[in-house]
Design a protein around this motif. Structure first.
Motif, short mmCIF file in Angstrom:
data_model
loop_
_atom_site.label_atom_id
_atom_site.label_comp_id
_atom_site.label_asym_id
_atom_site.label_seq_id
_atom_site.Cartn_x
_atom_site.Cartn_y
_atom_site.Cartn_z
N PHE A 295 0.75 -1.02 -0.01
CA PHE A 295 -0.21 -0.01 -0.12
C PHE A 295 0.98 1.14 0.03
O PHE A 295 0.55 2.20 -0.63
CB PHE A 295 -0.88 -0.13 1.23
CG PHE A 295 -2.14 -0.67 1.07
CD1 PHE A 295 -3.43 -0.20 0.94
CD2 PHE A 295 -2.25 -2.15 0.91
CE1 PHE A 295 -4.57 -0.98 0.96
CE2 PHE A 295 -3.33 -2.92 0.56
CZ PHE A 295 -4.54 -2.35 0.52
N LEU A 296 1.84 1.34 0.77
CA LEU A 296 2.87 2.15 0.75
C LEU A 296 3.48 2.50 -0.58
O LEU A 296 3.54 3.63 -1.14
CB LEU A 296 3.97 2.09 1.88
CG LEU A 296 5.15 3.14 1.72
CD1 LEU A 296 4.70 4.48 2.41
CD2 LEU A 296 6.17 2.61 2.75
N VAL A 297 4.04 1.52 -1.27
CA VAL A 297 4.53 1.89 -2.72
C VAL A 297 3.53 2.36 -3.63
O VAL A 297 3.62 3.09 -4.41
CB VAL A 297 5.08 0.49 -3.11
CG1 VAL A 297 5.55 0.49 -4.66
CG2 VAL A 297 6.35 0.20 -2.27
N ALA A 298 2.31 1.99 -3.57
CA ALA A 298 1.10 2.27 -4.60
C ALA A 298 0.80 3.47 -4.18
O ALA A 298 0.53 4.37 -5.27
CB ALA A 298 -0.17 1.38 -4.15
N ALA A 299 0.79 3.99 -3.11
CA ALA A 299 0.61 5.69 -2.86
C ALA A 299 1.47 6.30 -3.18
O ALA A 299 1.23 7.22 -3.96
CB ALA A 299 0.21 5.59 -1.27
N VAL A 300 2.89 6.01 -3.24
CA VAL A 300 3.87 6.75 -3.48
C VAL A 300 3.86 6.93 -5.00
O VAL A 300 4.10 8.14 -5.58
CB VAL A 300 5.45 6.40 -2.91
CG1 VAL A 300 6.26 7.10 -3.46
CG2 VAL A 300 5.33 6.40 -1.46
N LEU A 301 3.73 5.86 -5.63
CA LEU A 301 3.91 5.83 -6.95
C LEU A 301 2.86 6.51 -7.75
O LEU A 301 2.91 7.17 -8.90
CB LEU A 301 3.74 4.19 -7.59
CG LEU A 301 5.01 3.57 -7.38
CD1 LEU A 301 5.21 2.17 -7.92
CD2 LEU A 301 6.44 4.30 -7.99
N SER A 302 1.40 6.36 -7.21
CA SER A 302 0.15 7.18 -7.60
C SER A 302 0.70 8.87 -7.65
O SER A 302 0.31 9.30 -8.68
CB SER A 302 -0.73 6.84 -6.92
OG SER A 302 -0.80 7.29 -5.50
N PHE A 303 1.06 9.20 -6.70
CA PHE A 303 1.35 10.69 -6.57
C PHE A 303 2.45 10.97 -7.53
O PHE A 303 2.58 12.05 -8.08
CB PHE A 303 1.67 11.10 -5.13
CG PHE A 303 0.44 11.15 -4.25
CD1 PHE A 303 -0.24 12.38 -4.31
CD2 PHE A 303 0.10 10.22 -3.38
CE1 PHE A 303 -1.31 12.67 -3.78
CE2 PHE A 303 -1.00 10.47 -2.49
CZ PHE A 303 -1.71 11.67 -2.68
N VAL A 304 3.75 10.18 -7.73
CA VAL A 304 4.63 10.65 -8.64
C VAL A 304 4.27 10.50 -9.99
O VAL A 304 4.59 11.36 -10.78
CB VAL A 304 5.87 9.45 -8.35
CG1 VAL A 304 7.04 9.67 -9.33
CG2 VAL A 304 6.54 9.76 -6.85
N MET A 305 3.23 9.56 -10.39
CA MET A 305 3.08 9.46 -11.82
C MET A 305 1.81 10.60 -12.06
O MET A 305 1.96 11.29 -13.14
CB MET A 305 2.05 8.01 -11.94
CG MET A 305 2.91 6.96 -11.91
SD MET A 305 2.19 5.23 -12.47
CE MET A 305 0.82 5.44 -11.13
N LEU A 306 1.10 10.96 -10.92
CA LEU A 306 0.30 12.03 -11.25
C LEU A 306 1.36 13.35 -11.35
O LEU A 306 0.85 14.14 -12.24
CB LEU A 306 -0.71 12.47 -10.11
CG LEU A 306 -1.58 13.62 -10.05
CD1 LEU A 306 -2.47 13.57 -11.20
CD2 LEU A 306 -2.25 13.61 -8.71
N GLY A 307 1.98 13.63 -10.67
CA GLY A 307 3.10 14.83 -10.66
C GLY A 307 3.72 14.54 -12.24
O GLY A 307 3.97 15.78 -12.81
#
Length: 319
Positions: A295-307
């Motif tokens: 869940f931590l990796v998914a949250a971090v990657l989702s914000f990085v991809m959005l940015g």
């Protein structure tokens, strides 16, 4: 005898003006769009944007309404269920104290996301204010603020956070949950604002000599009006991109500090605390580490991809 070519030219009737308005093209009625309008039009066409935005919305709903996703109790458990395997009652099994791991993973999103979002907001406000003052005023003000930012740049992020948190949140302290979260947020802001300050300063330096700024100054506009009405709206694009990516970075930073034992502490539920508590049982119950880490990796990657998607939309060279 007249020249036939001349006769044909004379006999051709001249084009008469018409009062019928020209039919507008397919884009004739569209209003001109600004930078944000063009960026939104480009974002809507990117699958990466919709995928990352959907994942982020799910995490935000988990943080705001965790009981909708996990009706179980994330804090209280029964020792009789210690390290029990996954079942219909507990999808991810139970931890050492018999607590529902799935419920703890869902409720852990709240602390991690709240700390990250508040830290980003504070960092953007502090760094943005320093940057716009430094870039607009220049001179000795710019020199002093730039040297102060260089001092904070020289402090390693993790080491600085450990020093701040162990000083004000030591093992013998009795701070409440809100105070502990506040200390983590303040430490992240203190160590991160120089990056935002430099971004805003460079944007202001490249914008303050534009023709519309010079015209506004010639018409008698004050510094406050120039900053709020002209400089700030045209310097926000880099901050939007960096702020979106920084949310993911701060989620990872909070988990790192909590894992090291200097960030959030029990009874607060966060992904970093769960990973720290489950690392000693990774061979017996690997799900104690795997599920919060996933869940931590998914949250971090989702914000990085959005940015990344926002950066490509706001930069005309990348379209």
């Amino acid at each position: 005898m007249s020249d036939p070519s001349t006769a044909s030219i004379v006999s051709t009737p001249a084009a008469q003006p018409t009062d019928t308005p020209a039919t507008p093209g397919p884009q004739g009625n569209e209003k001109p769009r600004g930078l944000l309008g063009d960026a939104w039009r480009d974002l809507r066409r990117k699958p990466l944007f919709w995928i990352s935005a959907t994942i982020i919305v799910i995490f935000l709903l988990m943080a705001a309404f965790p009981s909708l996703f996990a009706p179980g109790d994330p804090v209280n458990g029964a020792l009789s269920r210690s390290l029990n395997k996954a079942s219909g009652d507990a999808w991810f099994g139970y931890d050492l104290q018999g607590r529902d791991v799935y419920a703890r993973v869902i409720y852990g999103a709240r602390a991690s996301i709240v700390v990250a979002v508040l830290s980003v907001v504070g960092t953007l406000l502090v760094g943005g204010f320093m940057g716009i003052i430094s870039g607009y005023l220049g001179g000795w003000v710019d020199t002093i603020l730039s040297r102060v930012a260089d001092v904070f740049f020289g402090v390693p992020f993790v080491l600085g956070a450990i020093v701040i948190l162990t000083t004000f949140n030591g093992s013998g302290s009795s701070n409440s949950k809100a105070e502990i979260m506040g200390l983590v947020i303040i430490s992240l802001i203190v160590l991160s604002w120089p990056v935002v300050m430099r971004l805003m300063r460079s944007s202001v330096l490249s914008t303050k000599e534009a023709d519309y700024i010079v015209a506004a100054r010639a018409l008698g506009a004050g510094s406050g009006r120039i900053i709020l009405k002209h400089l700030l709206p045209n310097c926000l694009a880099p901050l939007l991109v960096y702020g979106t990516i920084m949310v993911g970075s701060f989620i990872g930073a909070e988990a790192t500090l909590s894992f090291l034992g200097v960030g959030l502490k029990s009874p607060v539920v966060s992904w970093g605390i769960m990973i720290s508590e489950g690392k000693d049982f990774i061979r017996v119950a690997p799900g104690l580490v795997f599920f919060p880490a996933a869940f931590l990796v998914a949250a971090v990657l989702s914000f990085v991809m959005l940015g990344e998607a926002v950066r490509e939309a706001l930069d005309p060279k990348l379209r």
